[in-house]
Scaffold this active site. Structure first.
Site, PDB file in Angstrom:
ATOM      1  N   ASP A  69      -3.495   2.542 -10.942  1.00  0.00           N
ATOM      2  CA  ASP A  69      -4.061   3.551 -11.838  1.00  0.00           C
ATOM      3  C   ASP A  69      -4.481   2.858 -13.140  1.00  0.00           C
ATOM      4  O   ASP A  69      -3.762   2.022 -13.677  1.00  0.00           O
ATOM      5  CB  ASP A  69      -3.035   4.659 -12.117  1.00  0.00           C
ATOM      6  CG  ASP A  69      -3.686   5.889 -12.705  1.00  0.00           C
ATOM      7  OD1 ASP A  69      -3.735   6.926 -12.023  1.00  0.00           O
ATOM      8  OD2 ASP A  69      -4.177   5.822 -13.870  1.00  0.00           O
ATOM      9  N   VAL A  71      -9.791  13.903 -10.721  1.00  0.00           N
ATOM     10  CA  VAL A  71     -10.724  13.203  -9.825  1.00  0.00           C
ATOM     11  C   VAL A  71     -10.692  13.937  -8.486  1.00  0.00           C
ATOM     12  O   VAL A  71      -9.632  14.089  -7.872  1.00  0.00           O
ATOM     13  CB  VAL A  71     -10.341  11.720  -9.646  1.00  0.00           C
ATOM     14  CG1 VAL A  71     -11.295  11.044  -8.668  1.00  0.00           C
ATOM     15  CG2 VAL A  71     -10.351  10.989 -10.991  1.00  0.00           C
ATOM     16  N   HIS A  77      -5.925  12.018  -3.675  1.00  0.00           N
ATOM     17  CA  HIS A  77      -5.177  10.797  -4.000  1.00  0.00           C
ATOM     18  C   HIS A  77      -3.712  11.115  -4.191  1.00  0.00           C
ATOM     19  O   HIS A  77      -3.354  12.155  -4.723  1.00  0.00           O
ATOM     20  CB  HIS A  77      -5.748  10.091  -5.235  1.00  0.00           C
ATOM     21  CG  HIS A  77      -5.928  10.976  -6.430  1.00  0.00           C
ATOM     22  ND1 HIS A  77      -6.982  11.857  -6.539  1.00  0.00           N
ATOM     23  CD2 HIS A  77      -5.199  11.126  -7.549  1.00  0.00           C
ATOM     24  CE1 HIS A  77      -6.893  12.508  -7.678  1.00  0.00           C
ATOM     25  NE2 HIS A  77      -5.809  12.085  -8.317  1.00  0.00           N
ATOM     26  N   HIS A 128      -0.380   9.800  -6.016  1.00  0.00           N
ATOM     27  CA  HIS A 128       0.156   8.910  -7.050  1.00  0.00           C
ATOM     28  C   HIS A 128       1.522   8.409  -6.575  1.00  0.00           C
ATOM     29  O   HIS A 128       2.390   9.221  -6.218  1.00  0.00           O
ATOM     30  CB  HIS A 128       0.399   9.678  -8.360  1.00  0.00           C
ATOM     31  CG  HIS A 128      -0.821  10.256  -9.019  1.00  0.00           C
ATOM     32  ND1 HIS A 128      -1.386   9.705 -10.150  1.00  0.00           N
ATOM     33  CD2 HIS A 128      -1.563  11.358  -8.738  1.00  0.00           C
ATOM     34  CE1 HIS A 128      -2.414  10.439 -10.536  1.00  0.00           C
ATOM     35  NE2 HIS A 128      -2.546  11.455  -9.698  1.00  0.00           N
TER      36      HIS A 128
HETATM   37  P1  AMP Z   1      -5.487  13.245 -11.167  1.00  0.00           P
HETATM   38  O1  AMP Z   1      -5.358  13.701 -12.597  1.00  0.00           O
HETATM   39  O2  AMP Z   1      -4.312  13.587 -10.296  1.00  0.00           O
HETATM   40  O3  AMP Z   1      -6.809  13.671 -10.560  1.00  0.00           O
HETATM   41  O4  AMP Z   1      -5.466  11.664 -11.230  1.00  0.00           O
HETATM   42  C1  AMP Z   1      -6.594  10.878 -11.459  1.00  0.00           C
HETATM   43  C2  AMP Z   1      -6.077   9.518 -11.829  1.00  0.00           C
HETATM   44  O5  AMP Z   1      -7.125   8.587 -11.708  1.00  0.00           O
HETATM   45  C3  AMP Z   1      -5.567   9.408 -13.273  1.00  0.00           C
HETATM   46  O6  AMP Z   1      -4.192   9.032 -13.276  1.00  0.00           O
HETATM   47  C4  AMP Z   1      -6.472   8.354 -13.888  1.00  0.00           C
HETATM   48  O7  AMP Z   1      -5.790   7.513 -14.794  1.00  0.00           O
HETATM   49  C5  AMP Z   1      -6.951   7.597 -12.668  1.00  0.00           C
HETATM   50  N1  AMP Z   1      -8.231   6.918 -12.826  1.00  0.00           N
HETATM   51  C6  AMP Z   1      -9.367   7.406 -13.358  1.00  0.00           C
HETATM   52  N2  AMP Z   1     -10.353   6.490 -13.299  1.00  0.00           N
HETATM   53  C7  AMP Z   1      -9.826   5.397 -12.678  1.00  0.00           C
HETATM   54  C8  AMP Z   1     -10.333   4.110 -12.330  1.00  0.00           C
HETATM   55  N3  AMP Z   1     -11.612   3.761 -12.569  1.00  0.00           N
HETATM   56  N4  AMP Z   1      -9.507   3.231 -11.724  1.00  0.00           N
HETATM   57  C9  AMP Z   1      -8.222   3.560 -11.478  1.00  0.00           C
HETATM   58  N5  AMP Z   1      -7.683   4.765 -11.775  1.00  0.00           N
HETATM   59  C10 AMP Z   1      -8.467   5.662 -12.387  1.00  0.00           C
END
Ligand code: AMP
Ligand code: ZN
Length: 115
Positions: free
Chosen positions: A31, A97, A101, A103
Protein backbone atom coordinates in the site's frame (compact mmCIF):
# COMPACT_ATOMS: atom_id res chain seq x y z
CA UNK A 1 -9.44 -4.44 -17.52
CA UNK A 2 -11.31 -1.26 -16.81
CA UNK A 3 -9.84 1.83 -18.52
CA UNK A 4 -10.02 4.24 -15.61
CA UNK A 5 -9.12 1.80 -12.87
CA UNK A 6 -5.93 2.52 -10.94
CA UNK A 7 -5.38 -1.09 -9.93
CA UNK A 8 -5.94 -2.36 -13.50
CA UNK A 9 -3.18 0.09 -14.50
CA UNK A 10 -0.90 -1.45 -11.86
CA UNK A 11 -1.74 -4.94 -13.19
CA UNK A 12 -0.85 -3.79 -16.71
CA UNK A 13 2.39 -2.17 -15.55
CA UNK A 14 1.21 1.31 -16.59
CA UNK A 15 1.66 2.55 -13.00
CA UNK A 16 4.57 1.31 -10.88
CA UNK A 17 3.99 -0.61 -7.66
CA UNK A 18 6.13 -2.39 -5.12
CA UNK A 19 5.05 -5.93 -6.04
CA UNK A 20 5.27 -8.52 -3.28
CA UNK A 21 3.94 -11.62 -5.00
CA UNK A 22 1.95 -12.67 -8.04
CA UNK A 23 0.36 -15.62 -9.77
CA UNK A 24 -1.50 -15.85 -13.07
CA UNK A 25 -4.68 -14.65 -11.35
CA UNK A 26 -3.65 -12.61 -8.31
CA UNK A 27 -1.32 -9.70 -7.51
CA UNK A 28 -0.02 -8.35 -4.19
CA UNK A 29 1.74 -5.01 -3.73
CA UNK A 30 2.57 -2.64 -0.89
CA UNK A 31 0.00 0.00 0.00
CA UNK A 32 1.32 3.44 -0.96
CA UNK A 33 0.12 4.86 2.39
CA UNK A 34 0.85 2.05 4.88
CA UNK A 35 -1.21 1.93 8.08
CA UNK A 36 0.95 -0.72 9.76
CA UNK A 37 4.46 -2.18 9.39
CA UNK A 38 2.97 -4.69 6.98
CA UNK A 39 0.27 -3.27 4.70
CA UNK A 40 -0.11 -5.25 1.51
CA UNK A 41 -2.98 -5.07 -0.97
CA UNK A 42 -4.05 -8.30 -2.65
CA UNK A 43 -6.14 -8.03 -5.78
CA UNK A 44 -7.58 -10.22 -8.52
CA UNK A 45 -6.03 -9.63 -11.95
CA UNK A 46 -9.51 -9.33 -13.44
CA UNK A 47 -11.49 -6.19 -12.75
CA UNK A 48 -14.10 -6.89 -10.07
CA UNK A 49 -15.44 -3.67 -8.60
CA UNK A 50 -16.25 -4.79 -5.08
CA UNK A 51 -17.50 -7.67 -2.94
CA UNK A 52 -20.95 -6.82 -4.33
CA UNK A 53 -19.82 -8.12 -7.71
CA UNK A 54 -18.66 -11.54 -6.54
CA UNK A 55 -20.65 -14.36 -8.08
CA UNK A 56 -20.44 -18.08 -8.91
CA UNK A 57 -18.10 -17.40 -11.83
CA UNK A 58 -15.53 -15.24 -10.05
CA UNK A 59 -15.76 -16.27 -6.38
CA UNK A 60 -12.60 -18.37 -6.85
CA UNK A 61 -10.72 -15.04 -7.01
CA UNK A 62 -11.46 -14.50 -3.33
CA UNK A 63 -9.99 -17.83 -2.23
CA UNK A 64 -6.93 -17.19 -4.41
CA UNK A 65 -6.53 -13.80 -2.69
CA UNK A 66 -6.90 -15.50 0.69
CA UNK A 67 -4.25 -18.09 -0.17
CA UNK A 68 -1.84 -15.39 -1.23
CA UNK A 69 -2.55 -13.36 1.91
CA UNK A 70 -1.68 -16.38 4.06
CA UNK A 71 1.54 -16.95 2.14
CA UNK A 72 2.56 -13.30 2.53
CA UNK A 73 1.66 -13.28 6.25
CA UNK A 74 4.17 -16.10 6.67
CA UNK A 75 6.89 -14.46 4.58
CA UNK A 76 6.36 -11.14 6.42
CA UNK A 77 6.68 -12.95 9.77
CA UNK A 78 3.25 -11.90 11.05
CA UNK A 79 1.44 -15.20 10.74
CA UNK A 80 1.98 -16.13 14.41
CA UNK A 81 1.74 -12.63 15.93
CA UNK A 82 -1.52 -12.01 14.06
CA UNK A 83 -2.84 -9.68 11.43
CA UNK A 84 -6.05 -8.32 9.98
CA UNK A 85 -7.76 -8.77 6.63
CA UNK A 86 -9.92 -5.83 5.57
CA UNK A 87 -12.11 -5.46 2.50
CA UNK A 88 -13.91 -2.13 2.28
CA UNK A 89 -17.08 -1.98 0.18
CA UNK A 90 -18.89 1.13 -1.03
CA UNK A 91 -19.10 4.58 0.53
CA UNK A 92 -19.96 3.58 4.09
CA UNK A 93 -17.32 0.87 3.94
CA UNK A 94 -14.72 3.48 3.00
CA UNK A 95 -13.84 2.02 -0.38
CA UNK A 96 -11.81 4.53 -2.41
CA UNK A 97 -10.45 2.31 -5.19
CA UNK A 98 -13.18 0.46 -7.05
CA UNK A 99 -11.26 -2.71 -7.81
CA UNK A 100 -11.70 -5.46 -5.20
CA UNK A 101 -8.75 -5.55 -2.79
CA UNK A 102 -7.92 -7.24 0.46
CA UNK A 103 -5.79 -5.25 2.90
CA UNK A 104 -3.33 -7.41 4.85
CA UNK A 105 -2.31 -5.42 7.94
CA UNK A 106 0.05 -6.51 10.67
CA UNK A 107 3.24 -5.90 12.57
CA UNK A 108 1.62 -3.87 15.35
CA UNK A 109 -1.28 -4.21 17.79
CA UNK A 110 -4.37 -3.20 15.81
CA UNK A 111 -7.31 -1.52 17.54
CA UNK A 112 -10.95 -2.59 17.51
CA UNK A 113 -13.55 -1.42 16.62
CA UNK A 114 -12.38 0.40 13.49
CA UNK A 115 -13.40 4.07 13.21
P1 AMP B 1 -9.72 1.40 0.09
O1 AMP B 1 -9.86 2.70 0.83
O2 AMP B 1 -10.12 0.18 0.88
O3 AMP B 1 -10.39 1.45 -1.28
O4 AMP B 1 -8.17 1.21 -0.14
C1 AMP B 1 -7.46 1.76 -1.21
C2 AMP B 1 -6.01 1.69 -0.83
O5 AMP B 1 -5.23 1.87 -1.98
C3 AMP B 1 -5.56 2.77 0.17
O6 AMP B 1 -5.06 2.15 1.36
C4 AMP B 1 -4.50 3.53 -0.59
O7 AMP B 1 -3.43 3.95 0.23
C5 AMP B 1 -4.05 2.52 -1.62
N1 AMP B 1 -3.48 3.08 -2.84
C6 AMP B 1 -3.96 4.10 -3.59
N2 AMP B 1 -3.17 4.31 -4.66
C7 AMP B 1 -2.18 3.38 -4.60
C8 AMP B 1 -1.05 3.08 -5.41
N3 AMP B 1 -0.78 3.77 -6.54
N4 AMP B 1 -0.24 2.07 -5.04
C9 AMP B 1 -0.48 1.37 -3.92
N5 AMP B 1 -1.54 1.60 -3.11
C10 AMP B 1 -2.37 2.60 -3.43
ZN1 ZN C 1 -9.61 -2.64 -12.08
Amino acid sequence: MSDNCLFCKIINGDIPADIVEQTATTLAFCDINPQAKTHVLIIPKVHIESTRDLNDENIHCLSEMAEMANKIAKSEGISESGYRWVINTGDDGGQTVHHLHLHLLGGRQLQWPPG
